[in-house]
Scaffold this motif. Structure first.
Motif, PDB file in Angstrom:
ATOM      1  N   UNK A 140       0.444  -1.238  -0.028  1.00 36.83           N
ATOM      2  CA  UNK A 140       0.363  -0.081  -0.240  1.00 36.83           C
ATOM      3  C   UNK A 140       0.780   1.291  -0.223  1.00 36.83           C
ATOM      4  N   UNK A 141       0.553   2.070  -1.074  1.00 36.50           N
ATOM      5  CA  UNK A 141       1.274   3.567  -0.938  1.00 36.50           C
ATOM      6  C   UNK A 141       0.430   4.329  -0.157  1.00 36.50           C
ATOM      7  N   UNK A 142       1.196   5.230   0.680  1.00 37.56           N
ATOM      8  CA  UNK A 142       0.269   6.369   1.812  1.00 37.56           C
ATOM      9  C   UNK A 142       1.003   7.441   1.334  1.00 37.56           C
ATOM     10  N   UNK A 143       0.272   8.666   1.402  1.00 37.22           N
ATOM     11  CA  UNK A 143       0.698   9.803   1.351  1.00 37.22           C
ATOM     12  C   UNK A 143       0.191  10.580   2.607  1.00 37.22           C
ATOM     13  N   UNK A 144       1.559  10.606   4.023  1.00 37.09           N
ATOM     14  CA  UNK A 144       0.851  11.380   4.545  1.00 37.09           C
ATOM     15  C   UNK A 144       1.430  13.075   4.757  1.00 37.09           C
ATOM     16  N   UNK A 145      -0.325  13.535   5.286  1.00 35.09           N
ATOM     17  CA  UNK A 145       0.195  15.396   5.521  1.00 35.09           C
ATOM     18  C   UNK A 145       0.329  15.657   6.135  1.00 35.09           C
ATOM     19  N   UNK A 146       1.221  16.411   7.030  1.00 33.59           N
ATOM     20  CA  UNK A 146       1.219  17.728   8.092  1.00 33.59           C
ATOM     21  C   UNK A 146       0.778  18.369   7.443  1.00 33.59           C
ATOM     22  N   UNK A 147      -0.104  19.404   7.772  1.00 34.55           N
ATOM     23  CA  UNK A 147      -1.242  20.531   7.148  1.00 34.55           C
ATOM     24  C   UNK A 147      -0.729  21.873   7.656  1.00 34.55           C
ATOM     25  N   UNK A 148      -0.065  22.043   7.319  1.00 35.00           N
ATOM     26  CA  UNK A 148       0.563  23.988   7.512  1.00 35.00           C
ATOM     27  C   UNK A 148       0.441  25.307   6.150  1.00 35.00           C
ATOM     28  N   UNK A 149      -0.117  26.557   7.580  1.00 33.77           N
ATOM     29  CA  UNK A 149      -0.194  27.009   5.706  1.00 33.77           C
ATOM     30  C   UNK A 149       1.217  27.853   5.191  1.00 33.77           C
ATOM     31  N   UNK A 150       2.291  28.023   6.301  1.00 34.83           N
ATOM     32  CA  UNK A 150       3.000  28.204   6.022  1.00 34.83           C
ATOM     33  C   UNK A 150       4.392  27.177   5.078  1.00 34.83           C
ATOM     34  N   UNK A 151       3.712  25.966   6.225  1.00 33.50           N
ATOM     35  CA  UNK A 151       5.112  25.202   4.625  1.00 33.50           C
ATOM     36  C   UNK A 151       3.864  23.540   6.082  1.00 33.50           C
ATOM     37  N   UNK A 152       3.869  23.000   4.373  1.00 32.20           N
ATOM     38  CA  UNK A 152       2.918  21.327   4.480  1.00 32.20           C
ATOM     39  C   UNK A 152       3.469  20.525   4.624  1.00 32.20           C
ATOM     40  N   UNK A 153       4.104  19.322   5.737  1.00 40.59           N
ATOM     41  CA  UNK A 153       4.951  18.229   5.094  1.00 40.59           C
ATOM     42  C   UNK A 153       3.847  16.941   4.627  1.00 40.59           C
ATOM     43  N   UNK A 154       4.849  16.545   3.863  1.00 46.69           N
ATOM     44  CA  UNK A 154       4.464  15.607   2.738  1.00 46.69           C
ATOM     45  C   UNK A 154       4.897  14.161   2.533  1.00 46.69           C
ATOM     46  N   UNK A 155       5.107  12.763   3.269  1.00 47.55           N
ATOM     47  CA  UNK A 155       5.873  11.841   3.055  1.00 47.55           C
ATOM     48  C   UNK A 155       5.159  10.678   2.490  1.00 47.55           C
ATOM     49  N   UNK A 156       5.583  10.417   1.294  1.00 47.78           N
ATOM     50  CA  UNK A 156       4.976   9.194   1.121  1.00 47.78           C
ATOM     51  C   UNK A 156       5.998   8.003   1.402  1.00 47.78           C
ATOM     52  N   UNK A 157       5.043   6.466   1.494  1.00 45.72           N
ATOM     53  CA  UNK A 157       5.634   5.698   1.785  1.00 45.72           C
ATOM     54  C   UNK A 157       5.306   4.534   1.283  1.00 45.72           C
ATOM     55  N   UNK A 158       5.972   3.119   0.832  1.00 45.25           N
ATOM     56  CA  UNK A 158       4.881   2.068   0.506  1.00 45.25           C
ATOM     57  C   UNK A 158       5.221   0.649   1.918  1.00 45.25           C
ATOM     58  N   UNK A 159       4.286   0.354   2.230  1.00 44.48           N
ATOM     59  CA  UNK A 159       4.246  -0.686   3.944  1.00 44.48           C
ATOM     60  C   UNK A 159       3.535  -1.427   2.743  1.00 44.48           C
ATOM     61  N   UNK A 160       4.320  -3.183   2.865  1.00 47.18           N
ATOM     62  CA  UNK A 160       3.885  -4.226   2.478  1.00 47.18           C
ATOM     63  C   UNK A 160       3.465  -4.603   3.700  1.00 47.18           C
ATOM     64  N   UNK A 161       2.139  -6.019   3.118  1.00 41.53           N
ATOM     65  CA  UNK A 161       1.807  -6.462   4.293  1.00 41.53           C
ATOM     66  C   UNK A 161       2.746  -6.756   5.488  1.00 41.53           C
ATOM     67  N   UNK A 162       3.713  -7.313   5.301  1.00 43.70           N
ATOM     68  CA  UNK A 162       4.621  -7.360   6.399  1.00 43.70           C
ATOM     69  C   UNK A 162       4.451  -6.161   7.494  1.00 43.70           C
ATOM     70  N   UNK A 163       4.574  -4.677   7.270  1.00 42.49           N
ATOM     71  CA  UNK A 163       4.415  -3.927   7.427  1.00 42.49           C
ATOM     72  C   UNK A 163       5.648  -3.175   7.762  1.00 42.49           C
ATOM     73  N   UNK A 164       6.300  -3.473   7.281  1.00 40.91           N
ATOM     74  CA  UNK A 164       7.811  -3.574   6.632  1.00 40.91           C
ATOM     75  C   UNK A 164       7.490  -2.006   4.966  1.00 40.91           C
TER      76      UNK A 164
END
Length: 189
Positions: free
Chosen positions: A1-25
């Motif tokens: 599963x590919x997940x985009x995480x977003x830490x919202x902010x008006x000045x700085x909005x963090x974005x991070x994408x991870x691939x997570x396998x069924x074994x949760x690695x």
């Protein structure tokens, strides 16, 4: 599963994408920050944030988007900007037809470190360990976005732990790091 995480902010909005396998690695796909000019009108800043999130969606094609749930803060202008950026993130994801979820900071900290009141450095350290990074993810907004993505993948993925295994992936990574540290001393907390 590919997940985009977003830490919202008006000045700085963090974005991070991870691939997570069924074994949760998990594997790092993308880490960044969408920045908007502090001297621009709010509407223009929100357009910049939306454009940045759309670019990440187009480039990395996540399966789901996780956004930090806004909660009350002492500074009203800060919470308003955060809430506006969170709304934009949810809107852009919905426009793309992606499922979304929100998680509170304490939910994220608990999922990543096993402790809902963990310090930012503890979260960054665990994210680095889980993703097998050579250094802590920076800036903090982007590290928080990765933590959100991991939290969502772990909380949303079916869990059938092996017998006697009750630790989260982050807790297992921490325990393994402490074992490796061995005679060198305990892992800094």
């Amino acid at each position: 599963m590919r997940v985009l995480g977003i830490d919202p902010g008006l000045t700085r909005c963090g974005v991070g994408v991870v691939d997570v396998r069924p074994d949760r690695s998990a594997t790092l796909v993308h880490l960044g920050v969408v920045r908007s000019p502090v001297d621009a009108p709010v509407a223009e800043r929100l357009v910049v944030i939306a454009r940045g999130i759309r670019a990440v969606l187009a480039e990395h094609a996540p399966d789901v988007v996780a956004v930090e749930r806004v909660f009350a803060q002492q500074n009203r202008s800060t919470v308003m900007g955060t809430a506006q950026a969170a709304g934009i993130a949810l809107l852009v994801a919905a426009e793309a037809g992606l499922p979304t979820a929100t998680h509170t900071p304490s939910e994220v900290k608990a999922a990543i470190t096993g402790y809902g009141s963990a310090e930012k450095l503890q979260v960054q350290t665990m994210v680095a360990r889980v993703l097998r990074l050579d250094e802590l993810p920076k800036p903090a907004d982007a590290a928080d976005a990765l933590a959100l993505a991991l939290c969502h993948a772990w909380r949303g993925a079916p869990s059938v732990p092996a017998r006697g295994e009750a630790l989260t992936p982050a807790q297992r990574a921490w325990a393994e790091a402490e074992k490796r540290a061995g005679s060198r001393g305990a892992v800094a907390r």
